[in-house]
Write an enzyme that holds these catalytic residues in place. Structure first.
Site, PDB file in Angstrom:
ATOM      1  N   HIS A  18       0.724  -1.050  -0.121  1.00 37.35           N
ATOM      2  CA  HIS A  18       0.085   0.116   0.151  1.00 37.35           C
ATOM      3  C   HIS A  18       0.815   1.362   0.055  1.00 37.35           C
ATOM      4  CE1 HIS A  18      -3.398  -2.600   1.714  1.00 37.35           C
ATOM      5  NE2 HIS A  18      -3.285  -2.767   0.208  1.00 37.35           N
ATOM      6  N   HIS A  41      -7.417  -7.955  -8.227  1.00 37.61           N
ATOM      7  CA  HIS A  41      -7.741  -8.684  -6.994  1.00 37.61           C
ATOM      8  C   HIS A  41      -8.106  -7.709  -6.056  1.00 37.61           C
ATOM      9  CE1 HIS A  41      -5.326 -11.161  -9.427  1.00 37.61           C
ATOM     10  NE2 HIS A  41      -5.682 -12.422  -8.900  1.00 37.61           N
ATOM     11  N   SER A 104      -6.686  -1.798  -0.988  1.00 37.47           N
ATOM     12  CA  SER A 104      -6.240  -1.176  -2.252  1.00 37.47           C
ATOM     13  C   SER A 104      -7.496  -0.238  -2.689  1.00 37.47           C
ATOM     14  CB  SER A 104      -5.456  -2.194  -3.196  1.00 37.47           C
ATOM     15  OG  SER A 104      -6.402  -3.170  -3.369  1.00 37.47           O
ATOM     16  N   GLU A 122     -13.376  -8.475  -8.682  1.00 41.26           N
ATOM     17  CA  GLU A 122     -12.997  -9.342  -7.378  1.00 41.26           C
ATOM     18  C   GLU A 122     -14.121 -10.399  -7.714  1.00 41.26           C
ATOM     19  OE1 GLU A 122     -11.490  -9.976  -4.537  1.00 41.26           O
ATOM     20  OE2 GLU A 122     -12.720 -11.741  -4.480  1.00 41.26           O
ATOM     21  N   ASP A 168      -2.745  -8.400  -7.290  1.00 41.41           N
ATOM     22  CA  ASP A 168      -2.523  -8.762  -5.845  1.00 41.41           C
ATOM     23  C   ASP A 168      -3.307 -10.221  -5.514  1.00 41.41           C
ATOM     24  OD1 ASP A 168      -1.835  -8.979  -3.225  1.00 41.41           O
ATOM     25  OD2 ASP A 168      -3.378  -7.234  -2.687  1.00 41.41           O
TER      26      ASP A 168
END
Ligand SMILES: C[S@@+](CC[C@H](N)C(=O)[O-])C[C@H]1O[C@@H](n2cnc3c(N)ncnc32)[C@H](O)[C@@H]1O
Length: 284
Positions: A18, A41, A104, A122, A168
């Protein structure tokens, strides 16, 4: 899909990821032109660290918790590098401490200017619903239940022609590094000038070497590897070492990470031989 990020939110891996993401976004804001964030992700976006799940592992205490506890000792230049990320943590926790931790999507959303846009994908059905509840009403954000590897083929290049792709994965499956390499190469072929930031756990050095070699062979240039390890600990302990591979990084990123990582490494130490490393692994 068993992975739920709430168990890991705010851990040492999130801290590294991050800070890098927030710095890339701040760099993009040096120009007025709109940018796009593709977060392949995304997770749910926002985490309650007092929840049963987060308390169960307590991983955040070794990550964001330690950073906040020791921030008073951080030299000015380190604070400057941490500032874009810390700004988001502090905005969510105006009374101090850290009850809410920004994932994120939250970081990208909070830092976005009115012209910037986000695409969040997602796949976990429950996490997707929560993500949609959190950001579905925001006109700047598209929330899509789609496989990350398809998203890399569908949404690139973005019409803004500027921006960052955050990749990610949960690294639950054995061949995740190979899937990452394949997905990144497909995405990069569609958008060779985009910035791609890939998070990975450092458990197996040969997997990381192989990833670099595969990206290099595909023709990808200008790639920086940023790694942070809290030290060697027992095999079954939670993840302690992770990295970010950044393709087409802002030119300031290497210098900024060289400034922040010695302090982060000292602050987040847990086992023997903690280490950090910033390296241009593929030249320009
Ligand atoms: C490490 S978490 C993401 C954390 C988030 N990027 C952050 O920094 O706050 C990985 C997420 O990817 C999701 N996921 C796993 N495989 C996926 C796939 N093929 N496509 C899209 N999402 C996936 C998981 O459900 C999980 O929420």
């Amino acid at each position: 899909m068993n992975y739920r990020h709430i168990y890991h939110a705010g851990n040492i891996g999130d801290v590294l990821k991050h800070i890098v993401l927030a710095n890339i976004l701040k760099y993009l804001q040096k120009k007025d032109g709109a940018y796009r964030v593709l977060d392949t992700h995304a997770g749910v976006g926002l985490y309650d660290l007092t929840s049963e799940e987060a308390q169960k592992t307590g991983e955040w205490q070794q990550g964001v918790g330690k950073v906040l506890e020791n921030l008073g000792d951080a030299p000015g230049p380190v604070k400057e590098v941490l500032a874009p990320w810390l700004e988001t943590v502090e905005t969510l926790n105006p009374g101090g401490g850290v009850k809410f931790y920004p994932g994120s999507p939250e970081i990208a959303c909070m830092l976005a200017r009115k012209q910037d846009r986000l695409t969040l994908t997602e796949l976990h059905p429950e996490d997707f619903e929560e993500l949609k509840n959190n950001y579905g009403g925001d006109k700047k954000v598209k929330v899509i239940a789609l496989d990350a590897w398809l998203a890399l083929g569908s949404f690139l290049p973005p019409k803004e022609r500027r921006g960052v792709v955050l990749i990610d994965p949960a690294f639950e499956v054995e061949d995740e590094f190979a899937r990452v390499a394949d997905g990144v190469i497909r995405g990069w072929k569609r958008w060779p000038t985009g910035t791609f930031a890939i998070w990975y756990p450092v458990k197996n050095f040969s997997a990381v070497r192989q990833l670099i070699a595969t990206l290099d062979e595909a023709g990808i240039r200008n790639t920086v590897k940023i790694e942070l390890s809290a030290g060697k600990v027992s095999k079954d302990a939670p993840m302690k070492a992770s990295g970010m591979m950044v393709i087409n990084p802002p030119w300031t990123l290497t210098k900024d990470m060289n400034t922040a990582l010695p302090w982060l490494c000292k602050t987040l130490t847990q086992g023997i031989n903690p280490s950090w490393n910033v390296e241009q692994v593929i030249p320009e």
